[in-house]
Motif scaffolding. Structure first.
Motif, mmCIF file in Angstrom:
data_model
loop_
_atom_site.group_PDB
_atom_site.id
_atom_site.type_symbol
_atom_site.label_atom_id
_atom_site.label_comp_id
_atom_site.label_asym_id
_atom_site.label_seq_id
_atom_site.Cartn_x
_atom_site.Cartn_y
_atom_site.Cartn_z
ATOM 1 N N ILE A 1 0.841 -1.190 0.000
ATOM 2 C CA ILE A 1 0.000 0.000 0.000
ATOM 3 C C ILE A 1 0.881 1.248 0.000
ATOM 4 O O ILE A 1 1.633 1.488 0.941
ATOM 5 N N GLU A 2 0.779 2.014 -1.064
ATOM 6 C CA GLU A 2 1.584 3.221 -1.216
ATOM 7 C C GLU A 2 0.678 4.447 -1.195
ATOM 8 O O GLU A 2 -0.549 4.337 -1.071
ATOM 9 N N ASP A 3 1.295 5.625 -1.334
ATOM 10 C CA ASP A 3 0.529 6.873 -1.227
ATOM 11 C C ASP A 3 -0.622 6.936 -2.232
ATOM 12 O O ASP A 3 -1.675 7.503 -1.940
ATOM 13 N N ARG A 4 -0.452 6.345 -3.394
ATOM 14 C CA ARG A 4 -1.483 6.411 -4.437
ATOM 15 C C ARG A 4 -2.722 5.578 -4.094
ATOM 16 O O ARG A 4 -3.739 5.666 -4.787
ATOM 17 N N HIS A 5 -2.625 4.762 -3.025
ATOM 18 C CA HIS A 5 -3.757 3.914 -2.629
ATOM 19 C C HIS A 5 -4.456 4.399 -1.361
ATOM 20 O O HIS A 5 -5.506 3.866 -1.000
ATOM 21 N N LYS A 6 -3.892 5.386 -0.687
ATOM 22 C CA LYS A 6 -4.326 5.649 0.689
ATOM 23 C C LYS A 6 -5.647 6.409 0.788
ATOM 24 O O LYS A 6 -6.421 6.189 1.729
ATOM 25 N N ASP B 1 -8.390 8.972 -11.721
ATOM 26 C CA ASP B 1 -7.400 10.040 -11.799
ATOM 27 C C ASP B 1 -6.003 9.443 -11.992
ATOM 28 O O ASP B 1 -5.785 8.253 -11.749
ATOM 29 N N ASP B 2 -5.069 10.289 -12.411
ATOM 30 C CA ASP B 2 -3.686 9.869 -12.567
ATOM 31 C C ASP B 2 -3.111 9.470 -11.208
ATOM 32 O O ASP B 2 -3.226 10.224 -10.221
ATOM 33 N N SER B 3 -2.493 8.299 -11.125
ATOM 34 C CA SER B 3 -2.039 7.769 -9.839
ATOM 35 C C SER B 3 -0.981 8.654 -9.191
ATOM 36 O O SER B 3 -0.941 8.772 -7.954
ATOM 37 N N GLU B 4 -0.136 9.294 -9.988
ATOM 38 C CA GLU B 4 0.881 10.177 -9.418
ATOM 39 C C GLU B 4 0.243 11.421 -8.809
ATOM 40 O O GLU B 4 0.707 11.929 -7.787
ATOM 41 N N ARG B 5 -0.802 11.901 -9.437
ATOM 42 C CA ARG B 5 -1.518 13.055 -8.879
ATOM 43 C C ARG B 5 -2.191 12.671 -7.566
ATOM 44 O O ARG B 5 -2.180 13.442 -6.594
ATOM 45 N N VAL B 6 -2.791 11.492 -7.525
ATOM 46 C CA VAL B 6 -3.422 11.006 -6.299
ATOM 47 C C VAL B 6 -2.389 10.933 -5.175
ATOM 48 O O VAL B 6 -2.636 11.387 -4.051
ATOM 49 N N ALA B 7 -1.227 10.361 -5.472
ATOM 50 C CA ALA B 7 -0.171 10.231 -4.472
ATOM 51 C C ALA B 7 0.303 11.605 -3.999
ATOM 52 O O ALA B 7 0.545 11.810 -2.796
ATOM 53 N N ARG B 8 0.426 12.536 -4.934
ATOM 54 C CA ARG B 8 0.869 13.889 -4.574
ATOM 55 C C ARG B 8 -0.123 14.573 -3.657
ATOM 56 O O ARG B 8 0.259 15.223 -2.671
ATOM 57 N N LYS B 9 -1.404 14.417 -3.930
ATOM 58 C CA LYS B 9 -2.442 15.015 -3.081
ATOM 59 C C LYS B 9 -2.414 14.408 -1.683
ATOM 60 O O LYS B 9 -2.640 15.105 -0.688
ATOM 61 N N TRP B 10 -2.132 13.100 -1.602
ATOM 62 C CA TRP B 10 -2.025 12.466 -0.289
ATOM 63 C C TRP B 10 -0.850 13.028 0.489
ATOM 64 O O TRP B 10 -0.959 13.322 1.675
ATOM 65 N N ARG B 11 0.275 13.192 -0.186
ATOM 66 C CA ARG B 11 1.461 13.719 0.492
ATOM 67 C C ARG B 11 1.245 15.161 0.947
ATOM 68 O O ARG B 11 1.693 15.556 2.035
ATOM 69 N N GLU B 12 0.512 15.948 0.157
ATOM 70 C CA GLU B 12 0.190 17.316 0.566
ATOM 71 C C GLU B 12 -0.665 17.303 1.839
ATOM 72 O O GLU B 12 -0.473 18.130 2.735
ATOM 73 N N PHE B 13 -1.582 16.378 1.906
ATOM 74 C CA PHE B 13 -2.413 16.232 3.098
ATOM 75 C C PHE B 13 -1.561 15.895 4.316
ATOM 76 O O PHE B 13 -1.727 16.491 5.389
ATOM 77 N N ARG B 14 -0.621 14.970 4.147
ATOM 78 C CA ARG B 14 0.216 14.577 5.269
ATOM 79 C C ARG B 14 1.076 15.748 5.760
ATOM 80 O O ARG B 14 1.271 15.918 6.965
ATOM 81 N N LEU C 1 -6.383 -1.308 -6.111
ATOM 82 C CA LEU C 1 -5.185 -2.075 -5.751
ATOM 83 C C LEU C 1 -4.696 -2.963 -6.887
ATOM 84 O O LEU C 1 -3.820 -3.803 -6.680
ATOM 85 N N GLN C 2 -5.238 -2.781 -8.088
ATOM 86 C CA GLN C 2 -4.938 -3.700 -9.182
ATOM 87 C C GLN C 2 -3.472 -3.639 -9.640
ATOM 88 O O GLN C 2 -2.990 -4.552 -10.319
ATOM 89 N N ASP C 3 -2.759 -2.550 -9.290
ATOM 90 C CA ASP C 3 -1.342 -2.463 -9.642
ATOM 91 C C ASP C 3 -0.448 -3.058 -8.558
ATOM 92 O O ASP C 3 0.764 -2.850 -8.552
ATOM 93 N N THR C 4 -1.065 -3.810 -7.637
ATOM 94 C CA THR C 4 -0.338 -4.507 -6.570
ATOM 95 C C THR C 4 -0.732 -5.984 -6.591
ATOM 96 O O THR C 4 -1.720 -6.363 -7.234
ATOM 97 N N PRO C 5 -0.016 -6.839 -5.862
ATOM 98 C CA PRO C 5 -0.399 -8.257 -5.783
ATOM 99 C C PRO C 5 -1.598 -8.517 -4.866
ATOM 100 O O PRO C 5 -2.080 -9.652 -4.798
ATOM 101 N N VAL C 6 -2.097 -7.487 -4.169
ATOM 102 C CA VAL C 6 -3.119 -7.703 -3.141
ATOM 103 C C VAL C 6 -4.393 -8.356 -3.666
ATOM 104 O O VAL C 6 -4.893 -9.317 -3.053
ATOM 105 N N PRO C 7 -4.985 -7.875 -4.784
ATOM 106 C CA PRO C 7 -6.215 -8.533 -5.253
ATOM 107 C C PRO C 7 -6.044 -10.020 -5.535
ATOM 108 O O PRO C 7 -6.953 -10.814 -5.294
ATOM 109 N N GLU C 8 -4.850 -10.397 -6.025
ATOM 110 C CA GLU C 8 -4.605 -11.819 -6.279
ATOM 111 C C GLU C 8 -4.403 -12.570 -4.973
ATOM 112 O O GLU C 8 -4.912 -13.683 -4.800
ATOM 113 N N LEU C 9 -3.683 -11.949 -4.031
ATOM 114 C CA LEU C 9 -3.448 -12.592 -2.740
ATOM 115 C C LEU C 9 -4.746 -12.788 -1.958
ATOM 116 O O LEU C 9 -4.897 -13.758 -1.214
#
Length: 252
Positions: A55-60, A108-121, A216-224
């Motif tokens: 789980i990275e910033d783009r998923h939070k 939305d673009d995943s990098e933009r999502v991650a950036r918005k999360w980091r701004e929040f933090r 989470l489709q860009d991670t192994p989580v849905p398969e796990l």
């Protein structure tokens, strides 16, 4: 019996447990099981290192939205148990807007999502005393999520006019006291009213589940956690009527 106990009994009224085997209760039972399963999936992802490490910033944002949705679904079950149908509509609007926001963030673009999360933090970390001391602080992420919800809402309503009418109905029953025709529905069991509430909450839960998986489709989580996701989807599907809202068609 103390006065409080007497008043408490009067205020809460009869509590239904939906354990009797009949068609309406089967939907509530499935809804309760799906709510529990979604909660367990979320908790596994946030507490077990095997899943949490992906789980990275783009998923939070999506994870937090699912967390709030689970609590709302649980509230719906409790409210149905006490025949509080009008209050269920308040949860329904919250759930619907959560689904739209989740869908909007996922597109939305995943990098933009991650950036918005980091701004929040950064904003949160700068608050000495945290949100307990500054409950009205204007986080920038709020405008971002509002825009993503509007994007999801507009997409549906532009394609299906009836969704604008439905949103108006939910607003009138939930956020605005305009639908006084339903004023006396609360407090006693009403099967059509219960059915409307629980079916729509179950539809939204199914959509939230699928969007969570998509996030989470860009991670192994849905398969796990494939078995857990599929089991929850099948539980919901088992009581779906022949026709479901068009926003679910892409998942079926």
């Amino acid at each position: 019996m103390s006065k409080y106990e007497e008043v408490r009994e009067e205020l809460l009224g009869d509590t239904r447990d939906f354990s009797e085997l009949n068609a309406p209760n089967a939907v509530v039972q499935s809804f309760a099981i799906c709510t529990y399963n979604l909660r367990m999936i979320k908790q596994l992802i946030e507490t077990e290192e095997e899943y949490a490490k992906h789980i990275e910033d783009r998923h939070k944002f999506q994870h937090k939205l699912v967390h709030r949705a689970v609590n709302s679904f649980r509230s719906t079950y409790i409210l149905l148990s006490h025949n509080c149908y009008n209050s269920c509509y308040r949860e329904l609007r919250h759930q619907y807007e959560t689904y739209l926001t989740l869908k909007g963030v996922n597109t939305d673009d995943s990098e933009r999502v991650a950036r918005k999360w980091r701004e929040f933090r950064v904003q949160l970390d700068a608050l000495v005393g945290g949100t307990d001391e500054f409950p009205f602080f204007g986080f920038k992420y709020i405008d971002y999520l509002r825009s993503r919800r509007a994007s999801g809402k507009d997409t549906l309503e532009n394609e299906y006019k009836s969704y604008g009418e439905m949103y108006g109905y939910l607003s009138e029953r939930a956020a605005h006291p305009f639908r006084i025709d339903g004023s006396y529905l609360d407090g006693k069991y009403n099967e059509p009213q219960m059915g409307e509430n629980v079916y729509f909450s179950l539809f939204i839960l199914f959509g939230v589940l699928k969007e969570y998986e998509r996030a989470l489709q860009d991670t192994p989580v849905p398969e796990l956690l494939e078995e857990e996701f599929e089991m929850t989807a099948e539980q919901a599907n088992s009581v779906f009527p022949y026709e479901v809202p068009v926003f679910l068609h892409e998942y079926l």
